[in-house]
Design a protein around this motif. Sequence first.
Motif, PDB file in Angstrom:
ATOM      1  N   LEU A  30       0.491  -1.345  -0.136  1.00 41.56           N
ATOM      2  CA  LEU A  30      -0.018  -0.163   0.121  1.00 41.56           C
ATOM      3  C   LEU A  30       0.845   1.180  -0.277  1.00 41.56           C
ATOM      4  CD1 LEU A  30      -3.089  -0.952   2.578  1.00 41.56           C
ATOM      5  CD2 LEU A  30      -2.916  -0.870   0.175  1.00 41.56           C
ATOM      6  N   HIS A  31       0.501   1.670  -0.672  1.00 44.90           N
ATOM      7  CA  HIS A  31       1.062   3.328  -0.500  1.00 44.90           C
ATOM      8  C   HIS A  31       0.441   4.902  -0.155  1.00 44.90           C
ATOM      9  CE1 HIS A  31       3.448   1.548  -3.524  1.00 44.90           C
ATOM     10  NE2 HIS A  31       3.110   0.406  -3.866  1.00 44.90           N
ATOM     11  N   LEU A  32       1.093   5.241   0.681  1.00 49.06           N
ATOM     12  CA  LEU A  32       0.224   6.676   0.694  1.00 49.06           C
ATOM     13  C   LEU A  32       0.671   7.889   0.654  1.00 49.06           C
ATOM     14  CD1 LEU A  32       0.235   4.276   5.018  1.00 49.06           C
ATOM     15  CD2 LEU A  32      -1.184   4.811   3.102  1.00 49.06           C
ATOM     16  N   ARG A  33      -0.003   9.095   0.768  1.00 48.92           N
ATOM     17  CA  ARG A  33       0.400  10.596   0.475  1.00 48.92           C
ATOM     18  C   ARG A  33      -0.752  11.095   1.121  1.00 48.92           C
ATOM     19  NH1 ARG A  33      -0.294  10.938  -6.150  1.00 48.92           N
ATOM     20  NH2 ARG A  33      -2.316  10.996  -5.929  1.00 48.92           N
ATOM     21  N   GLU A  34      -0.354  13.143   1.345  1.00 49.59           N
ATOM     22  CA  GLU A  34      -1.037  13.372   0.988  1.00 49.59           C
ATOM     23  C   GLU A  34      -0.995  14.173   0.342  1.00 49.59           C
ATOM     24  OE1 GLU A  34      -0.324  15.771   4.407  1.00 49.59           O
ATOM     25  OE2 GLU A  34       1.058  14.912   5.460  1.00 49.59           O
ATOM     26  N   SER A  35      -2.567  14.584  -0.294  1.00 50.05           N
ATOM     27  CA  SER A  35      -2.659  15.443  -1.666  1.00 50.05           C
ATOM     28  C   SER A  35      -2.025  16.533  -2.019  1.00 50.05           C
ATOM     29  CB  SER A  35      -4.323  15.759  -2.233  1.00 50.05           C
ATOM     30  OG  SER A  35      -4.436  16.577  -1.162  1.00 50.05           O
ATOM     31  N   ASP A  36      -2.254  16.952  -0.978  1.00 53.37           N
ATOM     32  CA  ASP A  36      -0.384  18.685  -0.843  1.00 53.37           C
ATOM     33  C   ASP A  36       0.107  17.891  -1.520  1.00 53.37           C
ATOM     34  OD1 ASP A  36      -0.245  18.088   1.556  1.00 53.37           O
ATOM     35  OD2 ASP A  36      -0.331  19.864   2.531  1.00 53.37           O
ATOM     36  N   ARG A  37       1.145  17.069  -1.174  1.00 58.04           N
ATOM     37  CA  ARG A  37       3.023  16.787  -1.281  1.00 58.04           C
ATOM     38  C   ARG A  37       2.683  15.306  -1.645  1.00 58.04           C
ATOM     39  NH1 ARG A  37       6.349  17.536   3.620  1.00 58.04           N
ATOM     40  NH2 ARG A  37       7.341  17.065   2.419  1.00 58.04           N
ATOM     41  N   PRO A  38       2.592  15.452  -3.017  1.00 57.89           N
ATOM     42  CA  PRO A  38       2.175  13.993  -3.660  1.00 57.89           C
ATOM     43  C   PRO A  38       3.189  12.799  -4.557  1.00 57.89           C
ATOM     44  CG  PRO A  38       1.401  15.807  -5.489  1.00 57.89           C
ATOM     45  CD  PRO A  38       1.776  16.010  -3.866  1.00 57.89           C
ATOM     46  N   HIS A  39       4.239  14.043  -4.005  1.00 58.83           N
ATOM     47  CA  HIS A  39       5.961  13.186  -4.006  1.00 58.83           C
ATOM     48  C   HIS A  39       6.010  12.841  -2.987  1.00 58.83           C
ATOM     49  CE1 HIS A  39       6.215  17.615  -2.946  1.00 58.83           C
ATOM     50  NE2 HIS A  39       7.268  16.760  -2.899  1.00 58.83           N
ATOM     51  N   VAL A  40       5.395  12.956  -2.580  1.00 57.08           N
ATOM     52  CA  VAL A  40       5.897  12.011  -0.868  1.00 57.08           C
ATOM     53  C   VAL A  40       5.162  11.540  -0.022  1.00 57.08           C
ATOM     54  CG1 VAL A  40       7.175  12.199   1.833  1.00 57.08           C
ATOM     55  CG2 VAL A  40       6.678  14.237  -0.141  1.00 57.08           C
ATOM     56  N   THR A  41       5.798   9.694  -0.449  1.00 51.34           N
ATOM     57  CA  THR A  41       5.025   8.942  -0.435  1.00 51.34           C
ATOM     58  C   THR A  41       5.646   8.265   0.939  1.00 51.34           C
ATOM     59  OG1 THR A  41       6.006   7.406  -2.017  1.00 51.34           O
ATOM     60  CG2 THR A  41       3.927   9.127  -2.888  1.00 51.34           C
ATOM     61  N   ALA A  42       4.845   7.016   1.133  1.00 52.37           N
ATOM     62  CA  ALA A  42       4.909   5.575   2.531  1.00 52.37           C
ATOM     63  C   ALA A  42       4.937   4.553   1.780  1.00 52.37           C
ATOM     64  CB  ALA A  42       4.540   5.837   3.933  1.00 52.37           C
ATOM     65  N   THR A  43       5.445   3.586   1.845  1.00 51.67           N
ATOM     66  CA  THR A  43       5.093   2.184   0.767  1.00 51.67           C
ATOM     67  C   THR A  43       5.273   1.464   2.358  1.00 51.67           C
ATOM     68  OG1 THR A  43       5.950   2.520  -1.320  1.00 51.67           O
ATOM     69  CG2 THR A  43       5.715   0.352  -0.668  1.00 51.67           C
ATOM     70  N   VAL A  44       3.600   0.681   2.691  1.00 48.16           N
ATOM     71  CA  VAL A  44       3.820  -0.900   3.773  1.00 48.16           C
ATOM     72  C   VAL A  44       2.682  -1.751   3.178  1.00 48.16           C
ATOM     73  CG1 VAL A  44       3.866   1.051   5.309  1.00 48.16           C
ATOM     74  CG2 VAL A  44       1.701   0.620   4.092  1.00 48.16           C
ATOM     75  N   GLU A  45       3.397  -2.742   4.326  1.00 52.18           N
ATOM     76  CA  GLU A  45       2.428  -3.704   3.915  1.00 52.18           C
ATOM     77  C   GLU A  45       1.137  -3.409   4.856  1.00 52.18           C
ATOM     78  OE1 GLU A  45       4.469  -7.483   4.723  1.00 52.18           O
ATOM     79  OE2 GLU A  45       6.386  -6.753   3.359  1.00 52.18           O
ATOM     80  N   PRO A  46       0.093  -4.156   4.036  1.00 52.13           N
ATOM     81  CA  PRO A  46      -1.238  -3.555   4.764  1.00 52.13           C
ATOM     82  C   PRO A  46      -1.692  -4.365   6.050  1.00 52.13           C
ATOM     83  CG  PRO A  46      -1.296  -4.998   2.312  1.00 52.13           C
ATOM     84  CD  PRO A  46       0.094  -5.045   2.650  1.00 52.13           C
ATOM     85  N   ARG A  47      -0.283  -5.532   6.352  1.00 52.62           N
ATOM     86  CA  ARG A  47      -0.882  -6.192   7.863  1.00 52.62           C
ATOM     87  C   ARG A  47       0.159  -5.002   8.998  1.00 52.62           C
ATOM     88  NH1 ARG A  47       1.424 -11.894  10.208  1.00 52.62           N
ATOM     89  NH2 ARG A  47       0.484 -11.647  12.278  1.00 52.62           N
ATOM     90  N   ALA A  48       0.685  -4.560   8.679  1.00 55.46           N
ATOM     91  CA  ALA A  48       1.671  -3.166   9.064  1.00 55.46           C
ATOM     92  C   ALA A  48       0.742  -2.360   9.467  1.00 55.46           C
ATOM     93  CB  ALA A  48       2.716  -3.256   8.736  1.00 55.46           C
ATOM     94  N   LEU A  49       0.685  -1.889   8.012  1.00 58.18           N
ATOM     95  CA  LEU A  49      -0.526  -0.723   8.151  1.00 58.18           C
ATOM     96  C   LEU A  49      -1.659  -0.489   9.150  1.00 58.18           C
ATOM     97  CD1 LEU A  49      -1.736   1.675   7.705  1.00 58.18           C
ATOM     98  CD2 LEU A  49      -2.634   1.320   5.534  1.00 58.18           C
ATOM     99  N   ALA A  50      -2.508  -2.239   9.041  1.00 64.14           N
ATOM    100  CA  ALA A  50      -3.598  -2.115  10.148  1.00 64.14           C
ATOM    101  C   ALA A  50      -2.781  -2.627  11.560  1.00 64.14           C
ATOM    102  CB  ALA A  50      -4.236  -4.164   9.482  1.00 64.14           C
ATOM    103  N   GLN A  51      -1.871  -3.113  11.682  1.00 62.74           N
ATOM    104  CA  GLN A  51      -1.320  -2.962  13.350  1.00 62.74           C
ATOM    105  C   GLN A  51      -1.479  -1.613  13.542  1.00 62.74           C
ATOM    106  OE1 GLN A  51       2.211  -5.324  12.722  1.00 62.74           O
ATOM    107  NE2 GLN A  51       1.033  -7.722  13.298  1.00 62.74           N
ATOM    108  N   LEU A  52      -0.777  -0.643  12.699  1.00 57.49           N
ATOM    109  CA  LEU A  52      -0.543   0.812  12.893  1.00 57.49           C
ATOM    110  C   LEU A  52      -1.545   0.867  13.514  1.00 57.49           C
ATOM    111  CD1 LEU A  52       1.473   3.259  13.835  1.00 57.49           C
ATOM    112  CD2 LEU A  52       0.677   3.691  11.209  1.00 57.49           C
ATOM    113  N   LEU A  53      -2.810   0.904  12.742  1.00 60.26           N
ATOM    114  CA  LEU A  53      -4.867   1.838  12.694  1.00 60.26           C
ATOM    115  C   LEU A  53      -4.957   1.260  14.268  1.00 60.26           C
ATOM    116  CD1 LEU A  53      -5.396   1.909   9.068  1.00 60.26           C
ATOM    117  CD2 LEU A  53      -4.706   3.735  10.152  1.00 60.26           C
ATOM    118  N   HIS A  54      -4.294  -0.302  14.517  1.00 56.63           N
ATOM    119  CA  HIS A  54      -5.100  -0.924  15.569  1.00 56.63           C
ATOM    120  C   HIS A  54      -4.604  -0.096  17.190  1.00 56.63           C
ATOM    121  CE1 HIS A  54      -6.958  -3.101  18.338  1.00 56.63           C
ATOM    122  NE2 HIS A  54      -5.546  -3.943  19.130  1.00 56.63           N
TER     123      HIS A  54
END
Length: 63
Positions: A30-54
């Motif tokens: 999964l790739h995450l970014r803020e729309s006002d800074r589209p050139h800066v992205t973070a790439t994560v695995e779905p499980r890691a993102l789910a653990q962070l959100l939890h």
Amino acid sequence: MPQLAWQKSSFSTGGEGECVEVAASPPSHLHLRESDRPHVTATVEPRALAQLLHAVKSGGLRP
């Protein structure tokens, strides 16, 4: 990196500068970014993102 199909968060304010966007790419990233800074992205695995959100939702992350 192939062209990604970005989707805005359903919690976005609707403005052009305050949106979190996510895109998926095979095999399982999964790739995450803020729309006002589209050139800066973070790439994560779905499980890691789910653990962070939890952890955030449960108050497990404290400064």
